[in-house]
Design an enzyme around this catalytic site. Structure first.
Site, PDB file in Angstrom:
ATOM      1  N   GLU A 194       0.890  -1.206   0.075  1.00 56.27           N
ATOM      2  CA  GLU A 194       0.097  -0.077   0.025  1.00 56.27           C
ATOM      3  C   GLU A 194       0.842   1.409   0.130  1.00 56.27           C
ATOM      4  O   GLU A 194       0.553   2.357  -0.570  1.00 56.27           O
ATOM      5  CB  GLU A 194      -0.869   0.030   1.224  1.00 56.27           C
ATOM      6  CG  GLU A 194      -2.060  -0.942   1.127  1.00 56.27           C
ATOM      7  CD  GLU A 194      -3.009  -1.092   2.420  1.00 56.27           C
ATOM      8  OE1 GLU A 194      -2.654  -0.291   3.319  1.00 56.27           O
ATOM      9  OE2 GLU A 194      -3.441  -1.834   2.588  1.00 56.27           O
ATOM     10  N   VAL A 195       1.972   1.186   0.770  1.00 55.42           N
ATOM     11  CA  VAL A 195       2.680   2.571   0.960  1.00 55.42           C
ATOM     12  C   VAL A 195       4.256   2.143  -0.047  1.00 55.42           C
ATOM     13  O   VAL A 195       4.771   1.388   0.445  1.00 55.42           O
ATOM     14  CB  VAL A 195       3.050   2.757   2.180  1.00 55.42           C
ATOM     15  CG1 VAL A 195       3.960   4.084   2.471  1.00 55.42           C
ATOM     16  CG2 VAL A 195       1.859   2.959   3.075  1.00 55.42           C
TER      17      VAL A 195
ATOM     18  N   HIS B 287       9.448  -0.885   3.248  1.00 55.55           N
ATOM     19  CA  HIS B 287       9.118  -1.288   4.506  1.00 55.55           C
ATOM     20  C   HIS B 287       9.152  -2.478   5.095  1.00 55.55           C
ATOM     21  O   HIS B 287       8.607  -3.308   4.270  1.00 55.55           O
ATOM     22  CB  HIS B 287       7.852  -0.479   5.180  1.00 55.55           C
ATOM     23  CG  HIS B 287       6.597  -0.647   4.444  1.00 55.55           C
ATOM     24  ND1 HIS B 287       6.319  -0.017   3.257  1.00 55.55           N
ATOM     25  CD2 HIS B 287       5.354  -1.438   4.657  1.00 55.55           C
ATOM     26  CE1 HIS B 287       5.199  -0.608   2.864  1.00 55.55           C
ATOM     27  NE2 HIS B 287       4.746  -1.556   3.464  1.00 55.55           N
TER      28      HIS B 287
HETATM   29  P1  5GP Z   1       1.809  -2.538   2.975  1.00 50.73           P
HETATM   30  O1  5GP Z   1       0.539  -3.176   2.669  1.00 50.73           O
HETATM   31  O2  5GP Z   1       2.303  -1.469   2.147  1.00 50.73           O
HETATM   32  O3  5GP Z   1       2.942  -3.610   3.123  1.00 50.73           O
HETATM   33  O4  5GP Z   1       1.879  -1.659   4.507  1.00 50.73           O
HETATM   34  C1  5GP Z   1       1.694  -0.714   4.997  1.00 50.73           C
HETATM   35  C2  5GP Z   1       1.427  -0.596   6.382  1.00 50.73           C
HETATM   36  O5  5GP Z   1       1.501   1.068   6.722  1.00 50.73           O
HETATM   37  C3  5GP Z   1       0.194  -1.031   6.833  1.00 50.73           C
HETATM   38  O6  5GP Z   1       0.329  -1.916   8.064  1.00 50.73           O
HETATM   39  C4  5GP Z   1      -0.408   0.248   7.710  1.00 50.73           C
HETATM   40  O7  5GP Z   1      -1.125  -0.108   8.783  1.00 50.73           O
HETATM   41  C5  5GP Z   1       0.792   1.167   7.892  1.00 50.73           C
HETATM   42  N1  5GP Z   1       0.460   2.456   7.822  1.00 50.73           N
HETATM   43  C6  5GP Z   1      -0.119   3.135   6.775  1.00 50.73           C
HETATM   44  N2  5GP Z   1      -0.373   4.440   7.236  1.00 50.73           N
HETATM   45  C7  5GP Z   1       0.444   4.841   8.322  1.00 50.73           C
HETATM   46  C8  5GP Z   1       0.681   5.774   9.238  1.00 50.73           C
HETATM   47  O8  5GP Z   1       0.467   6.959   8.821  1.00 50.73           O
HETATM   48  N3  5GP Z   1       1.528   5.617  10.275  1.00 50.73           N
HETATM   49  C9  5GP Z   1       1.864   4.326  10.670  1.00 50.73           C
HETATM   50  N4  5GP Z   1       2.608   4.208  11.623  1.00 50.73           N
HETATM   51  N5  5GP Z   1       1.560   3.533   9.733  1.00 50.73           N
HETATM   52  C10 5GP Z   1       0.925   3.532   8.603  1.00 50.73           C
END
Ligand code: 5GP
Length: 131
Positions: A99-100, A104
């Site tokens: 998502e981001v 990470h």
């Molecule tokens: P992905 O699905 O990209 O691997 O995970 C993105 C993660 O970023 C998710 O677990 C989500 O909860 C976390 N996340 C999204 N926005 C924020 C934020 O503004 N602050 C923090 N601490 N975590 C975030």
């Protein structure tokens, strides 16, 4: 995919958005996930601008690559989960539901974490949808 400097984690790194910090060093920042999926759910991110693991592996320096893995271990130590154990994963791309778009590493801990993969679901682009 080009790196978007306005993604959420880039804004956290610049101090434009807050985070609940666990660890920081020259190469990485670790903070608690805003929507935890386990009693302990941290995110460890490189300070450099990398979209995902493929971008990082291709373009980061040896020092950055070593620094990120050391930061994961340091984060686990800071959280007190080293002895009981923890799981680290990273999502890359649509099938993994990234998502981001700033690399990470998720660090999960705080209870027995069960099987590594539990089922699966339909990716956002609808492939593999059962009729
Ligand atoms: P992905 O699905 O990209 O691997 O995970 C993105 C993660 O970023 C998710 O677990 C989500 O909860 C976390 N996340 C999204 N926005 C924020 C934020 O503004 N602050 C923090 N601490 N975590 C975030």
């Amino acid at each position: 995919m080009a790196y978007d400097p306005n993604n959420i984690f880039a804004r956290i790194l610049r101090g434009e958005l807050p985070c609940d910090k666990i660890h920081e060093d020259d190469f990485a920042l670790a903070f608690h996930d805003i929507n935890p999926q386990a009693p302990v759910h941290a995110l460890v991110i490189p300070k450099g601008a990398y979209v995902d693991m493929a971008d990082f592996a291709a373009n980061a320096s040896d020092a950055e690559i070593a620094g990120l893995s050391c930061a994961v271990a340091e984060t686990a130590r800071a959280l007190g989960v080293e002895e009981a154990g923890y799981r680290v994963l990273t999502n890359k791309g649509a099938d993994a539901h990234q998502e981001v778009m700033h690399l990470h590493l998720h660090l999960f801990a705080g209870r027995p974490l069960g099987p590594m993969l539990d089922g699966g679901d339909i990716p956002p682009d609808g492939r593999f949808k059962r009729e």
